[in-house]
Design an enzyme around this catalytic site. Structure first.
Site, PDB file in Angstrom:
ATOM      1  N   GLU A 113      -2.005   7.686   8.001  1.00 38.70           N
ATOM      2  CA  GLU A 113      -2.765   8.676   7.239  1.00 38.70           C
ATOM      3  C   GLU A 113      -3.925   9.204   8.069  1.00 38.70           C
ATOM      4  OE1 GLU A 113      -3.640   6.335   3.697  1.00 38.70           O
ATOM      5  OE2 GLU A 113      -5.558   5.678   4.513  1.00 38.70           O
ATOM      6  N   VAL A 140     -16.165  -8.759  -7.255  1.00 42.14           N
ATOM      7  CA  VAL A 140     -17.490  -9.358  -7.064  1.00 42.14           C
ATOM      8  C   VAL A 140     -18.566  -8.462  -7.688  1.00 42.14           C
ATOM      9  CG1 VAL A 140     -19.205 -10.016  -5.331  1.00 42.14           C
ATOM     10  CG2 VAL A 140     -16.788 -10.534  -4.942  1.00 42.14           C
ATOM     11  N   GLU A 167      -9.939   1.985  -5.539  1.00 39.86           N
ATOM     12  CA  GLU A 167     -10.876   2.222  -4.442  1.00 39.86           C
ATOM     13  C   GLU A 167     -10.568   3.557  -3.765  1.00 39.86           C
ATOM     14  OE1 GLU A 167     -12.351  -2.190  -3.185  1.00 39.86           O
ATOM     15  OE2 GLU A 167     -10.880  -1.261  -1.853  1.00 39.86           O
ATOM     16  N   ARG A 225     -25.524  -9.116  -2.433  1.00 34.53           N
ATOM     17  CA  ARG A 225     -24.776 -10.372  -2.316  1.00 34.53           C
ATOM     18  C   ARG A 225     -25.586 -11.350  -1.474  1.00 34.53           C
ATOM     19  NH1 ARG A 225     -18.364  -9.186  -1.501  1.00 34.53           N
ATOM     20  NH2 ARG A 225     -18.216  -7.374  -2.873  1.00 34.53           N
ATOM     21  N   LYS A 273     -18.292  -5.922   1.736  1.00 31.62           N
ATOM     22  CA  LYS A 273     -19.373  -5.247   1.029  1.00 31.62           C
ATOM     23  C   LYS A 273     -20.631  -6.115   1.043  1.00 31.62           C
ATOM     24  CE  LYS A 273     -15.824  -3.135  -1.756  1.00 31.62           C
ATOM     25  NZ  LYS A 273     -14.964  -3.314  -2.954  1.00 31.62           N
ATOM     26  N   LYS A 318       0.803  -1.217   0.000  1.00 35.62           N
ATOM     27  CA  LYS A 318       0.000   0.000   0.000  1.00 35.62           C
ATOM     28  C   LYS A 318       0.841   1.275   0.000  1.00 35.62           C
ATOM     29  CE  LYS A 318      -4.016  -2.126   2.062  1.00 35.62           C
ATOM     30  NZ  LYS A 318      -4.979  -2.068   3.148  1.00 35.62           N
ATOM     31  N   ARG A 337      -7.731  -7.117 -10.141  1.00 35.16           N
ATOM     32  CA  ARG A 337      -8.465  -8.317 -10.566  1.00 35.16           C
ATOM     33  C   ARG A 337      -9.917  -7.929 -10.837  1.00 35.16           C
ATOM     34  NH1 ARG A 337     -11.578  -8.485  -6.075  1.00 35.16           N
ATOM     35  NH2 ARG A 337     -10.565  -7.735  -4.188  1.00 35.16           N
ATOM     36  N   GLY A 362      -9.242  -5.861   5.393  1.00 37.91           N
ATOM     37  CA  GLY A 362      -9.680  -5.044   6.529  1.00 37.91           C
ATOM     38  C   GLY A 362      -8.866  -5.284   7.796  1.00 37.91           C
ATOM     39  N   PHE A 395      -7.506   9.739   9.474  1.00 37.23           N
ATOM     40  CA  PHE A 395      -8.676   8.867   9.570  1.00 37.23           C
ATOM     41  C   PHE A 395      -9.908   9.698   9.238  1.00 37.23           C
ATOM     42  CE2 PHE A 395     -12.191   6.920  12.045  1.00 37.23           C
ATOM     43  CZ  PHE A 395     -12.216   5.691  11.405  1.00 37.23           C
TER      44      PHE A 395
END
Ligand code: ADP
Length: 450
Positions: free
Chosen positions: A200, A294, A275, A337, A237, A116, A291, A165, A202
């Site tokens: 970073e 979903v 994102e 979902r 999600k 990251k 990639r 997460g 929040f």
């Protein structure tokens, strides 16, 4: 053009890839574990091969066995789907070293985006706005305190190698820094094999908004609009939609252009998602997924572009046949979902599905590998399908989703249809633009009968 593609995944995405292969006249090779040998998509594939026991580490995560299977079955490419080995840079390298095509970006691109700190640096260089914070890894507490002072509390410490997460800690005051830094570092080293941690700002109540991109190996890159995936629980999600409601389209277009430009700058190849957190009219990059995701169907529904087919076409060396100006999202699409779990306690409920009735009608798409009599194995992710509703407006998409959820029948196991029915009837959701903490708070209130 590819001739025979090995699908290194299972469930609905395996079937989704199989369908794209069929559309393009590509043969499919479906690998599977012993637990999935009776799955419908194993029967419908052109070729199938059992590569190991149920345990993912012995099957869907067993890189060497998968590459061997591709050789044995004379496949010319491997599509990794999402999850499992899809963002494993060494796997992508191993596939290419075996003389096969990896349906995705290069191992190096996956490696950069998987770190990251490196990803943020690459995005900054490409003009993509990031969450305010440090440039690199934190060396010591004094530096962390200086940085936190500069961006303002609360701040978040994040593991460079983190994912799913995990490896994140919010720091609200200087007194908490020392312990938070030590714990996050220790956790990062243990869970991700990389102790590097960065800091970073929040953001308090952001939305999750992401940009879908497609890039070919000839230097062409386009962005396919945005998605809002703010309805989450434990960073998973639950409902996604396209476009993100209530955000200035000119602002989205500016961000989208920057993402496409970043792809060109990195010589990125394939599908990808940038994102962002969105707060107070601003976008802040958090990570890139290298990639298919979903939630890709909502973008397919509003753009009419088949993302998975394009992944295969790009992997086969084709050029994108359309330009940015040809991408014109129309209407609105929402995805729920469907998970084999209790909708409110989230306790997984594998087992045999006695009856499975899929809804239909105008604007309804159901992506699922499940049928009546299917046994949901306990070994994998609980998602058994996705209902996608589209309409000319967000309101129409919601109305169609409500009807579809009412029509859907799943007997025999616990599913989260009741949760989705309640979300689709919620006023806050209907208004649009809720933040990433909305669903958790909503569930909390519901638990307490409020
Ligand atoms: P992962 O790779 O583990 O999914 P992300 O960097 O995508 O990690 O962050 C996961 C989630 O954590 C985000 O969707 C958001 O809910 C929260 N998050 C991450 N960074 C921040 C931040 N700077 N401010 C507020 N929330 C954040």
């Amino acid at each position: 053009m590819l001739k025979r593609v090995l699908i290194a995944n299972r469930g609905e995405i395996a079937l989704r890839i199989q369908r794209a292969c069929r559309l393009l006249g590509i043969e499919s090779v479906q690998i599977h574990s012993q637990a999935d040998r009776a799955a419908p998509y194993v029967r419908t594939a052109d070729h199938a091969l059992c590569i190991g026991p149920a345990q993912a580490s012995e099957s869907y995560l067993h890189a060497r066995r998968i590459v061997e299977a591709a050789r044995l079955m004379e496949a010319d490419a491997i599509h990794p789907g999402y999850g499992f080995l899809s963002e494993n840079a060494s796997f992508a390298d191993a596939v290419e070293e075996a003389g096969l095509v990896f349906v995705g970006p290069s191992g190096d691109a996956i490696r950069t985006m998987g770190d990251k700190i490196a990803a943020k640096a690459a995005m900054k260089a490409a003009g993509v706005p990031c969450v305010p914070g440090g440039e690199g890894a934190i060396d010591d507490e004094a530096q962390a305190l200086r940085l936190a002072e500069a961006v303002g509390y609360p701040v978040i410490l994040k593991a460079a190698g983190g994912g799913g997460g995990r490896g994140m800690r919010v720091v609200r005051a200087p007194a908490d820094m020392s312990e938070a830094l030590a714990t996050t570092r220790e956790e990062a080293a243990r869970a991700f094999g990389n102790p590097a941690v960065y800091l970073e700002k929040f953001l308090q109540a952001p939305r999750h908004v992401e940009i879908q991109v497609l890039a070919d190996e000839h230097g062409n890159a386009v962005w396919l609009g945005d998605r809002d995936c703010s309805l989450q629980r434990r960073h998973q999600k639950v409902v996604e939609e396209a476009p993100a409601p209530g955000i200035d389209r000119a602002l989205v277009a500016d961000i989208g252009e920057r993402c496409a430009a970043a792809c060109r700058a990195m010589a990125y190849r394939g599908a990808g998602t940038f994102e962002f957190l969105y707060e107070d009219g601003r976008f802040y990059f958090i990570e890139m997924n290298t990639r298919v995701q979903v939630e890709h169907p909502v973008t397919e529904c509003v753009t009419g572009i088949d993302i998975v087919a394009w992944q295969l076409r790009i992997a086969g060396g084709e050029r994108l046949s359309f330009a940015q100006g040809d991408v014109r999202p129309v209407g609105h699409a929402i995805e729920c979902r469907i998970n084999a779990e209790d909708g409110f306690t989230f306790v997984p409920g594998p087992g045999r599905i006695e009856r499975w009735h899929v809804p239909g009608g105008p604007g309804i798409r159901v992506d699922t590998h499940v049928e009546s009599g299917y046994v949901v194995p306990p070994n994998y992710d609980s998602m058994i399908g996705k209902i996608i509703a589209s309409g000319s407006s967000r309101q129409e998409a919601i109305a169609r989703m409500r009807a579809a959820l009412d029509e859907a029948v799943v007997d025999g196991i616990a599913v989260n249809l009741p949760l989705h029915r309640e979300i689709m009837a919620d006023d806050g959701f209907a208004e649009g633009g809720v933040g990433i903490h909305y669903l958790e708070h909503w569930l909390e209130r519901r638990r307490h009968g409020g």
